[in-house]
Design an enzyme around this catalytic site. Structure first.
Site, PDB file in Angstrom:
ATOM      1  N   GLU A  15       0.880  -1.325   0.217  1.00 36.53           N
ATOM      2  CA  GLU A  15       0.109   0.036   0.093  1.00 36.53           C
ATOM      3  C   GLU A  15       0.865   1.180  -0.119  1.00 36.53           C
ATOM      4  O   GLU A  15       0.230   2.422   0.302  1.00 36.53           O
ATOM      5  CB  GLU A  15      -0.930  -0.208   1.094  1.00 36.53           C
ATOM      6  N   SER A 144      -6.692  -2.710   2.796  1.00 34.25           N
ATOM      7  CA  SER A 144      -7.051  -2.004   1.765  1.00 34.25           C
ATOM      8  C   SER A 144      -7.559  -3.470   0.517  1.00 34.25           C
ATOM      9  O   SER A 144      -7.189  -2.897  -0.724  1.00 34.25           O
ATOM     10  CB  SER A 144      -5.966  -1.142   0.991  1.00 34.25           C
ATOM     11  N   TYR A 208      -9.457   2.971  -4.428  1.00 37.56           N
ATOM     12  CA  TYR A 208      -8.680   4.058  -4.719  1.00 37.56           C
ATOM     13  C   TYR A 208      -8.376   4.572  -6.248  1.00 37.56           C
ATOM     14  O   TYR A 208      -7.583   5.402  -6.798  1.00 37.56           O
ATOM     15  CB  TYR A 208      -7.152   3.404  -4.461  1.00 37.56           C
ATOM     16  N   ARG A 247     -11.691   2.879  11.684  1.00 41.68           N
ATOM     17  CA  ARG A 247     -12.906   2.670  10.626  1.00 41.68           C
ATOM     18  C   ARG A 247     -13.146   1.245  10.485  1.00 41.68           C
ATOM     19  O   ARG A 247     -12.359   0.482  10.481  1.00 41.68           O
ATOM     20  CB  ARG A 247     -12.466   3.120   9.343  1.00 41.68           C
ATOM     21  N   ASP A 249     -15.601  -1.713   8.885  1.00 43.64           N
ATOM     22  CA  ASP A 249     -16.240  -2.382   7.620  1.00 43.64           C
ATOM     23  C   ASP A 249     -17.048  -3.407   8.128  1.00 43.64           C
ATOM     24  O   ASP A 249     -16.950  -4.172   8.516  1.00 43.64           O
ATOM     25  CB  ASP A 249     -15.050  -2.558   6.355  1.00 43.64           C
ATOM     26  N   GLU A 262     -13.818  -6.018   8.948  1.00 44.39           N
ATOM     27  CA  GLU A 262     -12.542  -5.744   9.429  1.00 44.39           C
ATOM     28  C   GLU A 262     -12.413  -4.356  10.040  1.00 44.39           C
ATOM     29  O   GLU A 262     -13.327  -3.793   9.822  1.00 44.39           O
ATOM     30  CB  GLU A 262     -11.296  -5.963   8.567  1.00 44.39           C
ATOM     31  N   ASN A 264      -9.840  -0.983  10.591  1.00 42.99           N
ATOM     32  CA  ASN A 264      -8.693  -0.238  10.273  1.00 42.99           C
ATOM     33  C   ASN A 264      -8.233   0.522  11.303  1.00 42.99           C
ATOM     34  O   ASN A 264      -9.109   1.848  11.370  1.00 42.99           O
ATOM     35  CB  ASN A 264      -8.880   0.421   8.848  1.00 42.99           C
ATOM     36  N   GLY A 268      -7.043   5.482   5.748  1.00 49.47           N
ATOM     37  CA  GLY A 268      -6.576   6.243   4.650  1.00 49.47           C
ATOM     38  C   GLY A 268      -6.804   7.836   4.963  1.00 49.47           C
ATOM     39  O   GLY A 268      -8.043   8.039   5.446  1.00 49.47           O
TER      40      GLY A 268
END
Length: 311
Positions: A15, A144, A208, A247, A249, A262, A264, A268
């Site tokens: 990443e 990601s 992205y 964050r 998901d 998951e 994070n 990002g």
């Protein structure tokens, strides 16, 4: 006093390029906020340590993504050097990056996760999986959606490949439905966003590439489902001991309910990133978000008295 902030970006993970975009945005935002900003592209640990010793920053802004950036390694180094840094500490980073450990925490605390199992790539090649098709294969500790395979049939299963035979994988049942995410900032769940990818699978490209995924904020959900996402995101943030921002998901459909995918712990900060988008929705600008992270940066405190007491 004007704080000196070293913005660390790049690194050694898959990443890296996304991290560089995040780091550039953070540098520009903090400069506008009148911080003394040092832009640092991480390529070599020895040089990084030397730079820290030379520059003596007040804070390191961790804009790294993936392995060696959000898995506890850098956090442990900065703890030892007693330099405050943004985002979560070592323990929360380790737990959050390891999807299997995250699932264990969730299962013991009433947060629903998908049925799954852990195998190396070699084991998967040899024996397959007990999880019924459709299922998802993903690395244990990448973020990601890097290296994620959606297996819908035998042909898809044959396409699953990793260069490392010993790579730890997690194989999970595929949960169909809405792809959702919820950010937590400073002890508060912000909002829930639905991501609708053109290819019907929210992978690295979808995350992205501008225009590939539609972000719907707030997510069109029944109120109780929306609140469940908010509650679970905040609950997991606290259970793992995350600091300032995370964050989570999820997937949702009426049959399975809200299922965590998951968390994070170092989300990002690119122009397409979800945390800045949700912060803006809640009235917090990108620059203010970056400043909040800097002002709340911490590291594990070394209590010298503990050492003296043991002598």
């Amino acid at each position: 006093m004007i704080k000196k902030v070293l913005v660390m970006m790049g690194g050694f993970s898959s990443e890296r390029e996304v991290s560089l975009v995040s780091g550039k945005g953070v540098c520009e935002a903090l400069s506008r906020q009148n911080y003394q900003v040092i832009s640092y592209e991480l390529n070599d640990i020895s040089d990084f340590i030397a730079t820290l010793q030379k520059e003596k920053p007040d804070v390191v802004f961790n804009a790294l993504h993936g392995n060696w950036g959000e898995d506890g390694e850098i956090q442990a180094l900065l703890d030892l050097m007693q330099i405050p840094y943004t985002h979560s500490g070592m323990k929360a980073s380790v737990l959050g990056m390891d999807k299997s450990l995250t699932k264990m925490v969730c299962e013991k605390n009433g947060i629903k996760v998908a049925l799954g199992e852990v195998k190396t790539f070699a084991e998967y090649q040899k024996t397959g999986t007990k999880i019924h098709i459709p299922y998802v294969v993903k690395p244990m500790s990448d973020g990601s959606s890097v290296g994620v395979f959606l297996v819908k049939n035998a042909d898809d299963a044959a396409l699953v490949h990793y260069d490392d035979a010993n790579k730890q994988l997690i194989i999970e049942e595929f949960i169909d439905g809405q792809e959702l995410t919820c950010a937590v900032l400073n002890g508060k769940a912000l909002a829930v966003t639905e991501m609708r990818a053109q290819d019907a699978f929210y992978d690295y490209k979808a995350k992205y590439t501008d225009g590939v995924t539609q972000h719907i904020l707030p997510a069109p959900l029944p109120q109780d489902v929306y609140q469940k996402c908010m509650d679970n995101a905040l609950k997991l943030h606290k259970l793992l001991g995350c600091k300032m921002v995370s964050r989570s998901d999820f997937r949702y459909n009426p049959k399975d309910g809200v299922v965590l995918l998951e968390i994070n712990t170092a989300p990002g900060m690119t122009p397409l990133s979800l945390v800045p988008e949700q912060a803006k929705y809640c009235g917090i600008s990108y620059a203010e978000l970056c400043s909040m992270l800097v002002e709340n940066a911490t590291c594990r405190q070394l209590n010298v008295g503990d050492f003296n007491a043991g002598k």
